[in-house]
Design an enzyme around this catalytic site. Structure first.
Site, mmCIF file in Angstrom:
data_model
loop_
_atom_site.group_PDB
_atom_site.id
_atom_site.type_symbol
_atom_site.label_atom_id
_atom_site.label_comp_id
_atom_site.label_asym_id
_atom_site.label_seq_id
_atom_site.Cartn_x
_atom_site.Cartn_y
_atom_site.Cartn_z
ATOM 1 N N GLU A 1 119.341 -78.045 -61.088
ATOM 2 C CA GLU A 1 118.952 -79.348 -61.611
ATOM 3 C C GLU A 1 117.973 -79.199 -62.777
ATOM 4 O OE1 GLU A 1 119.241 -82.110 -57.602
ATOM 5 O OE2 GLU A 1 117.337 -81.146 -58.099
ATOM 6 N N ASP B 1 126.177 -71.036 -80.220
ATOM 7 C CA ASP B 1 126.629 -72.318 -79.644
ATOM 8 C C ASP B 1 125.850 -73.475 -80.253
ATOM 9 O OD1 ASP B 1 128.074 -74.079 -78.119
ATOM 10 O OD2 ASP B 1 126.833 -73.837 -76.336
#
Length: 818
Positions: free
Chosen positions: A595, A707
């Site tokens: 998370e 990326d």
């Protein structure tokens, strides 16, 4: 117009003037009232005979009604060839009373035909039924027998007879209107319908309001053409704060004394909450009693509360430059549950006066915090030695800031002079020791000493801050402690310190010790010179390796996977943070490993600030832990305003966490989509400049991102863009119909941002990052639109190989021309 009310000549115009057939006489209507009547009877002639009214002002009405009461003779009883039992009604619009006996021409154009009127009841010659006829015609509501919408300020009515034998008893011209109405806490005025169904607007009745979001939509109701209100009103009006429904939906009455109503709506009044009252009718809130308050965050119906009483039983323990301070809960919390504490520190001068105790500077630090404490214990460090302090603990709650008095508090005096024991002189059988004199008033001092630690103590008293111990053993090692006594009694003993007496021939050992010390210092100097020379040579070699063509030097990125132990890279480049300094508040997303949360970080001596927290989910393998922390090893090497900043890591407890600065506006692509069209082109260019600066920094460090995309750019509250996502290295998936880059955990990354050579040969360089930056520029100028839209990855590769390039975004400014 209503001829029934006229008693004198109507002065209407007839045509032809030379042969007037319409006669105006006085007569009686059906109710035996005296009226002015126009009569005509020309059954032997088919000629047209006209009768025109005076100019009738239209006013605000758009639809008029013409009511005609008349009588008509039956043609069969007259036995005439040209007899008719009908007549025609015309009208002529005019902006003013400008008609004459010859203008406008007496013909259907310019007159407009309204209707041909036939009688329902006919009279016979010589007697019979004498009932009159009543016809109502509508004028101006649309095409009705040739009539159209009324446009001019007034009009004339004209009656045409072509062989009729009839009498006009009364003519009435009128319009209908909806009467005033109060309903659903809204008031609607008298309304004239302007169409078949008119939407009338109203206002809220007295002491009624609309919700804030409904201010642009006032109450409305349908006003029909017939002057009747239709259906129920569309109204969001309700009684305002301080008022309740007065038994119906048309009246709001004020709340009586000692009652209130906080919001608008259908609810009723309520008694004032505890410790508050109101004596004024129509109150939206109740005033707190003297000494009581209601916090800004409290709802209006919350009870009034007061600040807490002082904390009790303050206890301090001093250990050289640190202090442990504890206290007990106050007797009175003020009626609230949000009790907190604040610690104040003052450094006092030697006079001990309150006026000479200024606040402590920033060198004094607190754990867990100085203010906002919910626990009743704090550790203070960074105190000056041999100094006197006053520590004050204040009790606070949500209404303390509203009180005019200072928060209730308790204080304790602390001295750091107990560790000042030092040896002033020594012999074979005696020791002279002294210590720092306390700054607060002292009656005397007590010193105790023992030959061995833990053996029986011997005590001495002294009125000064020094003492001479005699009859001691030669070469003995003694442990000493001292404490002060004031009017309140003795304080605690200082920490024990050891001092030794001298052996025989005390002067010679001193000389020997001096020579030995000089030899040691010489050896240290030689070692230091050797180390400095070696480090200078190493530094010169490092500079030559990182020297750029422009003559600048810069640190080069080090791949953490080159370390034999990757954990060593984490320790070198990432700061370890104690878990107690972090408070997780909410989950804001999910990452590849676990998370992503938002939380608060409060480091000692630093202001509390928000951080983003990536957590490693439970059940991880050692490889997953190493891969997770590798991102921190990468980020920890970067320091640039357009690169996401690493605060630190937590690896000594579960869950393992990476802490970075918190970016309020999240990812750039979703932020732009939510604010589509809200920024000027220069603002978008400013975002791109920031991204370019961050990527240039990475390129200068020989780091290839691989990326770069708008989803991996984060935006803070000041619209500063920062490059993020320094995760795992990626490789090209082979034998796939839809080539994508895949991480070692299987997470696919679309190739829409990837340079052709990286797709074909897996060649990633700063140049391939430059291609990705071009795609990011397109994303920013198109407000987060998906590159290449819905094309498949294979279609994208084929199109690029055929020299296809993305077209300019629709919001991009035109290119400059020279």
């Amino acid at each position: 117009m209503n001829t029934k009310l006229e008693t004198s000549d109507l002065r209407w115009t007839t045509h032809p003037a030379e042969d007037p057939q319409w006669d105006e006489v006085s007569g009686l209507d059906d109710e035996q009232n005296s009226v002015r009547i126009h009569e005509i009877c020309t059954p032997d002639s088919a000629d047209s005979y006209w009768l025109r009214t005076r100019w009738i002002p239209r006013g605000a009405a758009t639809t008029l009604y013409v009511e005609i009461r008349f009588t008509m003779m039956e043609c069969s009883s007259l036995n005439r060839r040209h007899c008719k039992e009908t007549f025609n009604v015309f009208f002529y619009e005019s902006p003013s009373d400008s008609a004459s006996k010859s203008r406008p021409p007496w013909m259907e154009n310019p007159y407009k035909k309204l209707s041909t009127v036939a009688a329902d009841h006919l009279r016979r010659r010589g007697g019979g039924e004498r009932r009159s006829n009543v016809k109502t015609l509508r004028l101006g509501a649309g095409p009705v027998e040739g009539a159209g919408p009324l446009e001019e300020a007034g009009l004339y009515l004209a009656f045409q007879s072509q062989g009729a034998c009839m009498a006009l008893l009364t003519v009435r011209v009128f319009y209908r209107k909806c009467p005033p109405l109060r309903r659903a806490f809204a008031s609607f005025p008298e309304t004239i319908p302007h169409s078949l169904v008119e939407q009338a607007q109203g206002v809220c009745v007295e002491n009624a309001v609309m919700p804030p979001g409904e201010q642009a939509r006032p109450p409305s109701m349908l006003c029909g053409e017939d002057g009747q209100w239709v259906g129920q009103p569309v109204s969001s009006c309700s009684c305002r704060p301080g008022y309740e429904t007065g038994g119906s939906d048309v009246h709001c009455r004020a709340c009586p004394s000692v009652q209130f109503k906080a919001g608008s709506g259908p609810g009723g009044c309520s008694p004032c909450p505890a410790n508050s009252n109101t004596l004024i009718p129509g109150s939206a809130y109740c005033l707190c009693h003297h000494g009581y308050h209601r916090a800004d965050s409290d709802p209006p119906d919350a009870a009034c509360t007061r600040p807490p009483s002082a904390p009790r039983l303050l206890i301090s323990q001093t250990n050289e430059s640190s202090l442990s301070l504890e206290w007990s809960e106050p007797l009175e919390r003020g009626g609230r549950s949000d009790l907190t504490y604040r610690v104040l520190c003052s450094l006092c001068s030697s006079q001990g006066l309150a006026a000479s105790c200024p606040p402590c500077d920033d060198s004094v630090l607190y754990r867990p915090a100085q203010s906002g404490l919910t626990q009743r214990r704090v550790i203070v460090w960074g105190l000056r030695p041999h100094s006197s302090y006053v520590f004050t603990v204040q009790s606070l709650n949500g209404v303390s800031a509203l009180s005019q008095s200072e928060p209730a508090s308790g204080s304790v005096n602390v001295s750091t002079s107990r560790d000042g024991l030092r040896r002033a002189a020594a012999s074979e059988s005696s020791l002279t020791v002294e210590w720092n004199q306390n700054q607060s008033p002292v009656l005397d001092y007590q010193l105790r000493y023992s030959l061995q630690e833990g053996s029986q103590w011997q005590y001495l008293s002294s009125s000064s801050s020094s003492v001479v111990l005699s009859d001691l053993q030669r070469g003995g090692r003694y442990f000493l402690q001292v404490r002060a006594r004031n009017s309140a009694g003795f304080g605690p003993f200082s920490a024990a310190k050891a001092f030794s007496t001298t052996t025989q021939g005390g002067a010679q050992p001193v000389v020997t010790g001096v020579l030995v010390a000089m030899g040691i210092l010489l050896l240290i100097a030689m070692v230091t010179v050797t180390v400095i020379c070696y480090r200078r040579r190493s530094l010169s070699s490092a500079i030559s390796e990182t020297h750029y063509q422009m003559g600048h030097t810069m640190k080069v990125y080090i791949d953490p996977f080159t370390y034999e132990d990757p954990n060593e890279a984490v320790r070198e480049f990432a700061k370890e943070i104690e878990a107690s300094f972090v408070k997780i508040e909410e989950v804001i997303g999910a990452g590849e490993f676990g998370e992503v949360c938002r939380g608060r970080l409060r480091l000692p001596g630093r202001k509390e600030n928000y951080v983003a927290i990536k957590t490693l989910k439970g059940g991880f393998t050692e490889k997953q832990r190493r891969d997770f922390l590798s991102e921190a090893s990468i980020m920890g090497q970067f320091q640039h305003p357009n690169i996401i900043h690493l605060e630190g890591v937590i690896t000594t407890s579960c869950p393992v966490m990476i802490l970075t600065e918190f970016m309020e506006n999240g990812a750039l692509d979703s932020f732009l989509r939510m604010n589509d069209g809200q920024f000027a082109p220069l603002q978008l260019v400013g975002m791109l400049r920031g991204i370019a600066a961050g990527m240039k920094y990475l390129s200068d460090m020989s780091f290839v991102h691989r990326d770069l995309a708008a989803r991996n750019i984060l935006v803070n509250a000041n619209l500063v863009c920062k490059v993020s996502d320094f995760g795992l290295s990626r490789f090209l998936t082979e034998n796939s119909s839809d080539p994508t880059y895949t991480s070692s955990l299987g997470g696919k990354i679309p190739i829409r941002w990837t340079a052709p050579e990286a797709i074909a040969y897996r060649k990633f360089t700063s140049a391939s990052d430059g291609w990705s930056y071009g795609i990011v520029m397109w994303e920013v100028m198109s407000y987060g639109e998906r590159p290449y839209w819905d094309m498949s990855n294979q279609d994208v590769i084929n199109a690029i190989e055929q020299d296809y390039r993305l077209p300019p975004p629709r919001t991009a400014p035109p290119p400059c021309t020279l």
